[in-house]
Design a protein around this motif. Structure first.
Motif, mmCIF file in Angstrom:
data_model
loop_
_atom_site.group_PDB
_atom_site.id
_atom_site.type_symbol
_atom_site.label_atom_id
_atom_site.label_comp_id
_atom_site.label_asym_id
_atom_site.label_seq_id
_atom_site.Cartn_x
_atom_site.Cartn_y
_atom_site.Cartn_z
ATOM 1 N N GLU A 1 -29.697 -4.554 -109.708
ATOM 2 C CA GLU A 1 -30.380 -3.357 -109.960
ATOM 3 C C GLU A 1 -31.397 -3.427 -110.889
ATOM 4 O O GLU A 1 -32.551 -2.967 -110.409
ATOM 5 C CB GLU A 1 -29.253 -2.564 -110.597
ATOM 6 N N LEU A 2 -31.674 -4.288 -111.770
ATOM 7 C CA LEU A 2 -32.659 -4.286 -112.537
ATOM 8 C C LEU A 2 -33.953 -4.973 -111.841
ATOM 9 O O LEU A 2 -34.999 -4.371 -112.058
ATOM 10 C CB LEU A 2 -32.515 -5.129 -114.075
ATOM 11 N N ILE A 3 -33.747 -5.955 -111.030
ATOM 12 C CA ILE A 3 -34.659 -6.650 -110.197
ATOM 13 C C ILE A 3 -35.378 -5.742 -109.331
ATOM 14 O O ILE A 3 -36.477 -5.646 -109.043
ATOM 15 C CB ILE A 3 -33.964 -7.947 -109.775
ATOM 16 N N ASN A 4 -34.396 -5.300 -108.650
ATOM 17 C CA ASN A 4 -34.681 -4.113 -107.653
ATOM 18 C C ASN A 4 -35.806 -3.123 -108.001
ATOM 19 O O ASN A 4 -36.696 -2.861 -107.446
ATOM 20 C CB ASN A 4 -33.500 -3.573 -106.877
ATOM 21 N N ASP A 5 -35.262 -2.407 -109.386
ATOM 22 C CA ASP A 5 -36.175 -1.645 -109.785
ATOM 23 C C ASP A 5 -37.536 -2.283 -110.242
ATOM 24 O O ASP A 5 -38.551 -1.356 -110.030
ATOM 25 C CB ASP A 5 -35.411 -1.036 -110.974
ATOM 26 N N PHE A 6 -37.742 -3.368 -110.769
ATOM 27 C CA PHE A 6 -38.739 -3.992 -111.271
ATOM 28 C C PHE A 6 -39.795 -4.138 -110.046
ATOM 29 O O PHE A 6 -41.227 -4.073 -110.166
ATOM 30 C CB PHE A 6 -38.414 -5.233 -111.876
ATOM 31 N N LEU A 7 -39.143 -4.794 -109.033
ATOM 32 C CA LEU A 7 -40.037 -5.053 -107.985
ATOM 33 C C LEU A 7 -39.675 -4.362 -106.611
ATOM 34 O O LEU A 7 -40.592 -4.855 -105.558
ATOM 35 C CB LEU A 7 -39.460 -6.623 -107.478
ATOM 36 N N VAL A 8 -39.327 -3.110 -106.775
ATOM 37 C CA VAL A 8 -39.135 -2.228 -105.505
ATOM 38 C C VAL A 8 -40.409 -2.157 -104.599
ATOM 39 O O VAL A 8 -41.453 -1.807 -105.110
ATOM 40 C CB VAL A 8 -38.757 -0.827 -105.717
ATOM 41 N N GLY A 9 -40.160 -2.720 -103.237
ATOM 42 C CA GLY A 9 -41.544 -2.644 -102.383
ATOM 43 C C GLY A 9 -42.429 -3.498 -102.515
ATOM 44 O O GLY A 9 -43.485 -3.637 -101.578
ATOM 45 N N GLY A 10 -42.340 -4.401 -103.365
ATOM 46 C CA GLY A 10 -43.250 -5.357 -103.408
ATOM 47 C C GLY A 10 -43.024 -6.798 -102.619
ATOM 48 O O GLY A 10 -42.122 -6.843 -102.093
ATOM 49 N N VAL A 11 -44.054 -7.292 -102.457
ATOM 50 C CA VAL A 11 -44.232 -8.680 -102.004
ATOM 51 C C VAL A 11 -44.372 -9.765 -103.198
ATOM 52 O O VAL A 11 -45.146 -9.775 -104.173
ATOM 53 C CB VAL A 11 -45.448 -8.972 -100.896
ATOM 54 N N VAL A 12 -43.116 -10.566 -103.257
ATOM 55 C CA VAL A 12 -42.917 -11.433 -104.192
ATOM 56 C C VAL A 12 -43.125 -13.100 -103.739
ATOM 57 O O VAL A 12 -42.224 -13.128 -102.903
ATOM 58 C CB VAL A 12 -41.539 -11.069 -105.145
ATOM 59 N N GLY A 13 -43.444 -13.785 -104.559
ATOM 60 C CA GLY A 13 -43.891 -15.275 -104.311
ATOM 61 C C GLY A 13 -43.014 -16.142 -105.238
ATOM 62 O O GLY A 13 -42.443 -15.538 -106.323
ATOM 63 N N CYS A 14 -42.392 -17.165 -104.605
ATOM 64 C CA CYS A 14 -41.624 -17.958 -105.199
ATOM 65 C C CYS A 14 -41.968 -19.437 -104.790
ATOM 66 O O CYS A 14 -42.649 -19.619 -103.876
ATOM 67 C CB CYS A 14 -39.910 -17.899 -104.972
ATOM 68 N N ARG A 15 -41.492 -20.310 -105.683
ATOM 69 C CA ARG A 15 -42.003 -22.030 -105.311
ATOM 70 C C ARG A 15 -41.608 -22.370 -104.073
ATOM 71 O O ARG A 15 -42.386 -23.035 -103.393
ATOM 72 C CB ARG A 15 -41.702 -22.673 -106.705
ATOM 73 N N GLU A 16 -40.280 -22.271 -103.827
ATOM 74 C CA GLU A 16 -39.441 -23.123 -102.704
ATOM 75 C C GLU A 16 -38.369 -22.290 -102.120
ATOM 76 O O GLU A 16 -37.848 -21.358 -102.777
ATOM 77 C CB GLU A 16 -39.192 -24.344 -103.244
ATOM 78 N N GLU A 17 -38.015 -22.927 -101.062
ATOM 79 C CA GLU A 17 -36.579 -22.236 -100.462
ATOM 80 C C GLU A 17 -35.384 -22.283 -101.325
ATOM 81 O O GLU A 17 -34.757 -21.356 -101.334
ATOM 82 C CB GLU A 17 -36.324 -23.254 -99.250
ATOM 83 N N ARG A 18 -35.299 -23.205 -102.248
ATOM 84 C CA ARG A 18 -34.188 -23.187 -103.001
ATOM 85 C C ARG A 18 -33.967 -21.966 -104.078
ATOM 86 O O ARG A 18 -33.010 -21.507 -104.236
ATOM 87 C CB ARG A 18 -34.325 -24.494 -104.257
ATOM 88 N N VAL A 19 -35.146 -21.351 -104.347
ATOM 89 C CA VAL A 19 -35.355 -20.008 -105.039
ATOM 90 C C VAL A 19 -34.849 -19.130 -104.367
ATOM 91 O O VAL A 19 -34.185 -18.119 -104.777
ATOM 92 C CB VAL A 19 -36.626 -19.885 -105.934
ATOM 93 N N LYS A 20 -35.345 -19.192 -103.215
ATOM 94 C CA LYS A 20 -35.076 -17.877 -101.987
ATOM 95 C C LYS A 20 -33.562 -17.930 -101.807
ATOM 96 O O LYS A 20 -32.834 -17.104 -101.895
ATOM 97 C CB LYS A 20 -35.774 -18.107 -100.784
ATOM 98 N N VAL A 21 -32.861 -19.258 -101.729
ATOM 99 C CA VAL A 21 -31.384 -19.306 -101.424
ATOM 100 C C VAL A 21 -30.750 -18.758 -102.568
ATOM 101 O O VAL A 21 -29.731 -18.105 -102.514
ATOM 102 C CB VAL A 21 -31.149 -20.662 -101.074
ATOM 103 N N ALA A 22 -31.029 -19.160 -103.933
ATOM 104 C CA ALA A 22 -30.393 -18.877 -105.012
ATOM 105 C C ALA A 22 -30.256 -17.344 -105.038
ATOM 106 O O ALA A 22 -29.436 -16.779 -105.594
ATOM 107 C CB ALA A 22 -30.880 -19.331 -106.170
ATOM 108 N N LEU A 23 -31.516 -16.537 -105.138
ATOM 109 C CA LEU A 23 -31.534 -15.182 -104.775
ATOM 110 C C LEU A 23 -30.809 -14.541 -103.787
ATOM 111 O O LEU A 23 -29.968 -13.497 -104.032
ATOM 112 C CB LEU A 23 -33.017 -14.781 -105.084
ATOM 113 N N GLN A 24 -30.784 -14.970 -102.794
ATOM 114 C CA GLN A 24 -29.995 -14.254 -101.506
ATOM 115 C C GLN A 24 -28.546 -14.656 -101.913
ATOM 116 O O GLN A 24 -27.731 -13.664 -101.647
ATOM 117 C CB GLN A 24 -30.383 -15.150 -100.376
#
Length: 163
Positions: free
Chosen positions: A83-106
């Motif tokens: 909830e907090l992360i969504n409120d902080f980033l709603v509608g934005g394009v967010v960059g991450c270093r690598e696929e591992r980060v995307k997988v962890a958040l997913q």
């Protein structure tokens, strides 16, 4: 959303950067700490203990810079973190270093039963080369470094998220 940008010839810009720290205690896929930086603000989220799913083993405490007792005291439940992360980033394009980060958040969002309300892209896919990883950096500092780099390569492109 990315196809929309490409279809209209807009450049994909980065509104924020996100970094995560994962440990074997969380099966190396779920994040324990999440650091987020936008152009003007930062957010650091520590996930609380979820017995059998997210814990911090004694061997991981030194690397994490936090003890399991501190994690229990300050950590958020995965649903609240999302909830907090969504409120902080709603509608934005967010960059991450690598696929591992995307997988962890997913995995975190899936575990919490939430959808990401922002677009998460690897920096390499956005033509930004991330700096070398500093093993001692906390997730928030890593996100700040990534955001700084992204802003340097943004070349005046507009941002969608304002904080």
């Amino acid at each position: 959303m990315r196809r929309l940008y490409e279809a209209y010839g807009w450049f994909m810009c980065i509104d924020g950067a996100i970094a995560v720290t994962s440990y074997s205690s969380a099966n190396s896929t779920l994040p324990v700490e999440i650091g987020i930086a936008t152009g003007t603000n930062t957010l650091n989220v520590v996930i609380g203990v979820v017995p059998g799913v997210i814990e911090l083993y004694c061997g991981d405490e030194a690397k994490a810079g936090i003890s399991s007792l501190e994690m229990e005291a300050v950590g958020l439940q995965p649903t609240r973190a999302c909830e907090l992360i969504n409120d902080f980033l709603v509608g934005g394009v967010v960059g991450c270093r690598e696929e591992r980060v995307k997988v962890a958040l997913q995995q975190l969002y899936k575990f919490a039963g939430y959808d990401m309300e922002f677009l998460l892209e690897e920096l390499g896919d956005l033509d930004v080369s991330p700096p070398t990883f500093d093993q001692g950096a906390c997730a928030e500092m890593e996100a700040r470094r990534l955001m700084f780099l992204a802003r340097q390569s943004k070349d005046g492109r507009e941002s969608h998220v304002r904080h």
